[in-house]
Design a protein around this motif. Structure first.
Motif, PDB file in Angstrom:
ATOM      1  N   ILE A  48      14.141  -0.684   6.974  1.00  0.00           N
ATOM      2  CA  ILE A  48      13.134  -1.535   7.619  1.00  0.00           C
ATOM      3  C   ILE A  48      12.071  -0.716   8.348  1.00  0.00           C
ATOM      4  O   ILE A  48      10.870  -0.971   8.164  1.00  0.00           O
ATOM      5  N   PRO A  49      12.435   0.283   9.156  1.00  0.00           N
ATOM      6  CA  PRO A  49      11.375   1.075   9.807  1.00  0.00           C
ATOM      7  C   PRO A  49      10.452   1.760   8.798  1.00  0.00           C
ATOM      8  O   PRO A  49       9.231   1.811   8.987  1.00  0.00           O
ATOM      9  N   HIS A  52       8.194  -0.892   7.346  1.00  0.00           N
ATOM     10  CA  HIS A  52       7.214  -1.276   8.358  1.00  0.00           C
ATOM     11  C   HIS A  52       6.123  -0.213   8.487  1.00  0.00           C
ATOM     12  O   HIS A  52       4.930  -0.532   8.537  1.00  0.00           O
ATOM     13  N   HIS A  53       6.549   1.045   8.526  1.00  0.00           N
ATOM     14  CA  HIS A  53       5.592   2.153   8.626  1.00  0.00           C
ATOM     15  C   HIS A  53       4.650   2.155   7.425  1.00  0.00           C
ATOM     16  O   HIS A  53       3.421   2.309   7.574  1.00  0.00           O
ATOM     17  N   PHE A  55       3.870  -0.375   5.503  1.00  0.00           N
ATOM     18  CA  PHE A  55       2.990  -1.533   5.612  1.00  0.00           C
ATOM     19  C   PHE A  55       1.864  -1.262   6.605  1.00  0.00           C
ATOM     20  O   PHE A  55       0.699  -1.568   6.342  1.00  0.00           O
ATOM     21  N   MET A  56       2.204  -0.678   7.739  1.00  0.00           N
ATOM     22  CA  MET A  56       1.200  -0.393   8.764  1.00  0.00           C
ATOM     23  C   MET A  56       0.175   0.624   8.260  1.00  0.00           C
ATOM     24  O   MET A  56      -1.024   0.493   8.530  1.00  0.00           O
TER      25      MET A  56
END
Length: 108
Positions: A48-49, A52-53, A55-56
């Motif tokens: 997940i991290p 998320h990274h 995606f960001m």
């Protein structure tokens, strides 16, 4: 008759053993499937991290690209307005001087 009963008892015992083995196998398969699901879920949660990274980073990249496009359009529009103002500067000055020299000249 006794022999028939014994065969039936043996068959029942064998059937019970087969049933027990099948039940054990079924339970083992369920436990393995549950463990596999748990492992995959843990793997996903661990990612997940990273997701998320990623995606960001993509969102920031798109935002920077949009900002660059907006700045480019702004600069182009600013240049057009500047050119327009410079092209009309002489006409504006002439009109202003005419009004200053002869205030009634604008009444036409």
């Amino acid at each position: 008759m006794e022999e028939s009963l014994q065969r039936l008892l043996d068959a029942e015992t064998k059937a019970q053993q087969i049933h027990n083995k099948a039940e054990e196998m079924r339970e083992r398969m369920i436990q393995e499937a549950l463990q596999e699901v748990k492992t995959k879920e843990e793997h996903f949660e661990a990612r997940i991290p990273e997701l998320h990274h990623s995606f960001m980073e993509k969102a920031e990249s798109r935002a920077e690209q949009t900002i660059a496009e907006l700045k480019k359009r702004f600069n182009e529009r600013h240049a057009q307005l500047r050119e327009y103002a410079e092209a009309r500067e002489d006409d504006a000055l002439d009109a202003a001087f005419t009004v200053l020299i002869d205030p009634t000249a604008d009444e036409d």
